[in-house]
Design a protein around this motif. Structure first.
Motif, PDB file in Angstrom:
ATOM      1  N   PRO A  80      42.795   0.226  72.414  1.00  0.00           N
ATOM      2  CA  PRO A  80      41.497  -0.434  72.219  1.00  0.00           C
ATOM      3  C   PRO A  80      41.298  -1.636  73.147  1.00  0.00           C
ATOM      4  O   PRO A  80      40.169  -1.902  73.580  1.00  0.00           O
ATOM      5  N   ALA A  81      42.385  -2.347  73.476  1.00  0.00           N
ATOM      6  CA  ALA A  81      42.253  -3.512  74.352  1.00  0.00           C
ATOM      7  C   ALA A  81      41.778  -3.097  75.743  1.00  0.00           C
ATOM      8  O   ALA A  81      40.922  -3.754  76.344  1.00  0.00           O
ATOM      9  N   SER A  82      42.308  -2.011  76.262  1.00  0.00           N
ATOM     10  CA  SER A  82      41.911  -1.544  77.597  1.00  0.00           C
ATOM     11  C   SER A  82      40.448  -1.140  77.626  1.00  0.00           C
ATOM     12  O   SER A  82      39.715  -1.456  78.575  1.00  0.00           O
ATOM     13  N   ARG A  83      40.012  -0.437  76.595  1.00  0.00           N
ATOM     14  CA  ARG A  83      38.618  -0.003  76.558  1.00  0.00           C
ATOM     15  C   ARG A  83      37.665  -1.202  76.414  1.00  0.00           C
ATOM     16  O   ARG A  83      36.614  -1.260  77.066  1.00  0.00           O
TER      17      ARG A  83
ATOM     18  N   PRO B 166      32.856 -13.397  78.800  1.00  0.00           N
ATOM     19  CA  PRO B 166      34.037 -13.376  79.673  1.00  0.00           C
ATOM     20  C   PRO B 166      35.208 -12.661  79.009  1.00  0.00           C
ATOM     21  O   PRO B 166      35.345 -12.667  77.789  1.00  0.00           O
ATOM     22  N   VAL B 167      36.034 -12.048  79.836  1.00  0.00           N
ATOM     23  CA  VAL B 167      37.216 -11.337  79.327  1.00  0.00           C
ATOM     24  C   VAL B 167      38.290 -12.358  78.974  1.00  0.00           C
ATOM     25  O   VAL B 167      38.763 -13.094  79.848  1.00  0.00           O
ATOM     26  N   PRO B 168      38.714 -12.447  77.714  1.00  0.00           N
ATOM     27  CA  PRO B 168      39.780 -13.396  77.352  1.00  0.00           C
ATOM     28  C   PRO B 168      41.092 -13.030  78.042  1.00  0.00           C
ATOM     29  O   PRO B 168      41.429 -11.852  78.171  1.00  0.00           O
ATOM     30  N   GLY B 169      41.824 -14.037  78.475  1.00  0.00           N
ATOM     31  CA  GLY B 169      43.102 -13.776  79.119  1.00  0.00           C
ATOM     32  C   GLY B 169      44.068 -13.020  78.227  1.00  0.00           C
ATOM     33  O   GLY B 169      44.844 -12.178  78.689  1.00  0.00           O
ATOM     34  N   ARG B 170      43.999 -13.312  76.933  1.00  0.00           N
ATOM     35  CA  ARG B 170      44.895 -12.625  76.003  1.00  0.00           C
ATOM     36  C   ARG B 170      44.603 -11.128  75.924  1.00  0.00           C
ATOM     37  O   ARG B 170      45.475 -10.334  75.583  1.00  0.00           O
ATOM     38  N   LEU B 171      43.361 -10.729  76.238  1.00  0.00           N
ATOM     39  CA  LEU B 171      43.019  -9.309  76.217  1.00  0.00           C
ATOM     40  C   LEU B 171      43.757  -8.565  77.319  1.00  0.00           C
ATOM     41  O   LEU B 171      44.160  -7.408  77.136  1.00  0.00           O
ATOM     42  N   ASP B 172      43.958  -9.219  78.474  1.00  0.00           N
ATOM     43  CA  ASP B 172      44.728  -8.597  79.552  1.00  0.00           C
ATOM     44  C   ASP B 172      46.155  -8.297  79.097  1.00  0.00           C
ATOM     45  O   ASP B 172      46.698  -7.216  79.367  1.00  0.00           O
ATOM     46  N   ALA B 173      46.780  -9.244  78.418  1.00  0.00           N
ATOM     47  CA  ALA B 173      48.147  -9.032  77.939  1.00  0.00           C
ATOM     48  C   ALA B 173      48.197  -7.892  76.933  1.00  0.00           C
ATOM     49  O   ALA B 173      49.108  -7.047  76.967  1.00  0.00           O
TER      50      ALA B 173
ATOM     51  N   PRO C 121      53.511  -3.986  76.677  1.00  0.00           N
ATOM     52  CA  PRO C 121      53.926  -3.304  75.442  1.00  0.00           C
ATOM     53  C   PRO C 121      54.133  -4.304  74.307  1.00  0.00           C
ATOM     54  O   PRO C 121      54.305  -5.509  74.544  1.00  0.00           O
ATOM     55  N   VAL C 122      54.133  -3.815  73.092  1.00  0.00           N
ATOM     56  CA  VAL C 122      54.430  -4.670  71.945  1.00  0.00           C
ATOM     57  C   VAL C 122      55.888  -5.116  72.063  1.00  0.00           C
ATOM     58  O   VAL C 122      56.787  -4.282  72.217  1.00  0.00           O
ATOM     59  N   PRO C 123      56.171  -6.418  72.013  1.00  0.00           N
ATOM     60  CA  PRO C 123      57.548  -6.902  72.206  1.00  0.00           C
ATOM     61  C   PRO C 123      58.522  -6.397  71.134  1.00  0.00           C
ATOM     62  O   PRO C 123      58.132  -6.195  69.977  1.00  0.00           O
ATOM     63  N   ASP C 124      59.766  -6.226  71.520  1.00  0.00           N
ATOM     64  CA  ASP C 124      60.811  -5.833  70.569  1.00  0.00           C
ATOM     65  C   ASP C 124      61.265  -7.020  69.718  1.00  0.00           C
ATOM     66  O   ASP C 124      61.581  -6.847  68.537  1.00  0.00           O
TER      67      ASP C 124
ATOM     68  N   ASP D 189      49.431 -11.321  66.428  1.00  0.00           N
ATOM     69  CA  ASP D 189      48.500 -12.364  65.972  1.00  0.00           C
ATOM     70  C   ASP D 189      47.395 -12.581  67.000  1.00  0.00           C
ATOM     71  O   ASP D 189      46.221 -12.757  66.648  1.00  0.00           O
ATOM     72  N   SER D 190      47.782 -12.595  68.262  1.00  0.00           N
ATOM     73  CA  SER D 190      46.788 -12.801  69.319  1.00  0.00           C
ATOM     74  C   SER D 190      45.793 -11.648  69.354  1.00  0.00           C
ATOM     75  O   SER D 190      44.606 -11.855  69.639  1.00  0.00           O
TER      76      SER D 190
END
Length: 414
Positions: free
Chosen positions: A143-146, A158-165, A170-173, A183-184
């Motif tokens: 969903p973030a990419s779309r 504007p595109v939030p920087g957190r959306l790029d991440a 990947p979801v961290p281990d 959370d972000s």
């Protein structure tokens, strides 16, 4: 004829093939009545006959009953390319199916149904075209990419920087890093939804009203995906709470499908254990959790009608070890209800009107007992016995009808 077949035979109807026409499906149509949501289940995710039969039922619901939304047990965001192909012809059926999360969709019988839906939509007004909607979940990146792609075309948001991440990483281990990451995702979704509401005219002018509605739903999908990944990744191995949460989220998305449906109903294509009302009823200690179908029934009442499929013998595809599917043979004797239905109709397939049969006082004693249906997941334990690939449930409380098939073969990969 056995006693079971004689009793259920009053409410059983033959199907001459896996592609019955509208007239043959009339007994099924009579049970659907004014349903707004129809659940089409499957006993396995890898059976050719189930996909062919469900494809025929779906075509009937679309062509003759006005259904315009097909809700699929796959990720919402990754299904958007499939929806685009079905509605507009952009792309290809094979390419769109290849984009879906699981191998179960990348088969010839599903492709044939997709191509039929595309042909049905050709030349129809945009508001009368069938759409495909994924109701399940996968990874926040989808969903973030779309969302990022859409926002890049809307200068006011504007595109939030957190959306790029969220879109690229990947979801961290690591548990702490994972919590922060997810959370972000929830925070970004909430913020973007507010901005979409504020700048709706700009989004509609730049894109369309449909794209605005879709973007807003993607925000909710991002929230759902983060919530689900938080729960399922917190425990090593299988997490029953995450399994049940997924069904609640799928039910919520089905509700959104009904709210935004351009036609006369929603057809939900999923496994028997998800479309059924009540609990999962599979041979696991945690199986008392509420299914997607139960949550839909609570929210929509009698407007929801679920139907199961089952088979007596044959083969199917599933994954045991690794990622590649294998062919398995059905084990154990056929279930009593499926055997009785097929004996009564004396055909390779049949439809049982469970609701009407359960209302017959002469069958009270038969329906007092829980009954078995085959239940094989996409992932299986190759060493599990026959009882681990079945569900035992109150048929009348769980389903309104059953499509019974005598012999099956594995679905055919593209």
């Amino acid at each position: 004829m056995s006693e079971d077949a004689a009793g259920l035979g009053r409410y059983s109807y033959p199907l001459a093939s896996m592609r019955p026409d509208s007239e043959t499906l009339r007994p099924f149509t009579d049970t659907v009545e004014d349903a707004a949501i129809v659940g089409l289940g499957e006993a396995t995710h890898g059976t050719r006959e189930f996909f062919e039969l469900k494809g025929a039922v779906l075509r009937h619901l679309v062509a003759d009953c006005g259904v315009r939304t097909v809700a699929l047990e796959t990720d919402f965001a990754t299904t958007l390319a499939l929806d685009e192909y079905i509605r507009t012809g952009n792309g290809s059926a094979v390419g769109a199916l290849d984009n879906l999360v699981l191998w179960v969709w990348r088969v010839e019988s599903i492709r044939a149904t997709v191509e039929w839906l595309r042909t049905f939509n050709e030349g129809r007004p945009p508001g009368d075209r069938v759409r495909a909607v994924g109701v399940s979940l996968s990874d926040p990146s989808a969903p973030a990419s779309r969302l990022r792609a859409l926002l890049r075309e809307v200068a006011e948001i504007p595109v939030p920087g957190r959306l790029d991440a969220l879109a690229d990483d990947p979801v961290p281990d690591d548990a702490a890093a994972r919590e922060s990451f997810l959370d972000s995702g929830v925070a970004v979704a909430e913020s973007l939804r507010d901005r979409l509401d504020t700048y709706r005219p700009a989004v509609v002018d730049t894109r369309s009203s449909r794209e605005w509605t879709l973007a807003r739903r993607l925000c909710r999908h991002l929230e759902q995906t983060c919530e689900w990944n938080r729960l399922r990744l917190a425990t090593e191995g299988f997490d029953p709470e995450a399994f049940e949460q997924r069904d609640r989220h799928m039910a919520e998305t089905v509700g959104w499908c009904r709210e935004t449906d351009p036609g006369d109903g929603v057809a939900v294509w999923a496994h028997n254990t998800h479309v059924k009302r009540g609990s999962f009823d599979i041979p696991q200690d945690w199986a008392a959790g509420e299914t997607m179908g139960e949550v839909i029934a609570q929210d929509h009442g009698s407007a929801y009608r679920p139907y199961a499929t089952d088979f007596t013998e044959g083969r199917y595809r599933a994954v045991a070890d690794g990622t590649d599917s294998e062919t398995f043979a059905a084990s154990g004797p056929p279930t009593a209800v499926t055997a009785a239905t097929l004996e009564a109709v004396d055909a390779q397939a049949g439809f049982l009107d469970i609701e009407s049969a359960a209302a017959d006082p002469r069958l009270d004693s038969w329906f007092e007992r829980d009954r078995e249906l085959r239940a094989v997941a996409a992932l299986v334990d190759p060493d599990a016995g026959p009882s681990r690939r079945r569900t035992e449930t109150d048929l009348a409380a769980s389903f309104d009808g059953l499509f019974a098939v005598e012999t099956t073969e594995p679905s055919v990969p593209l």
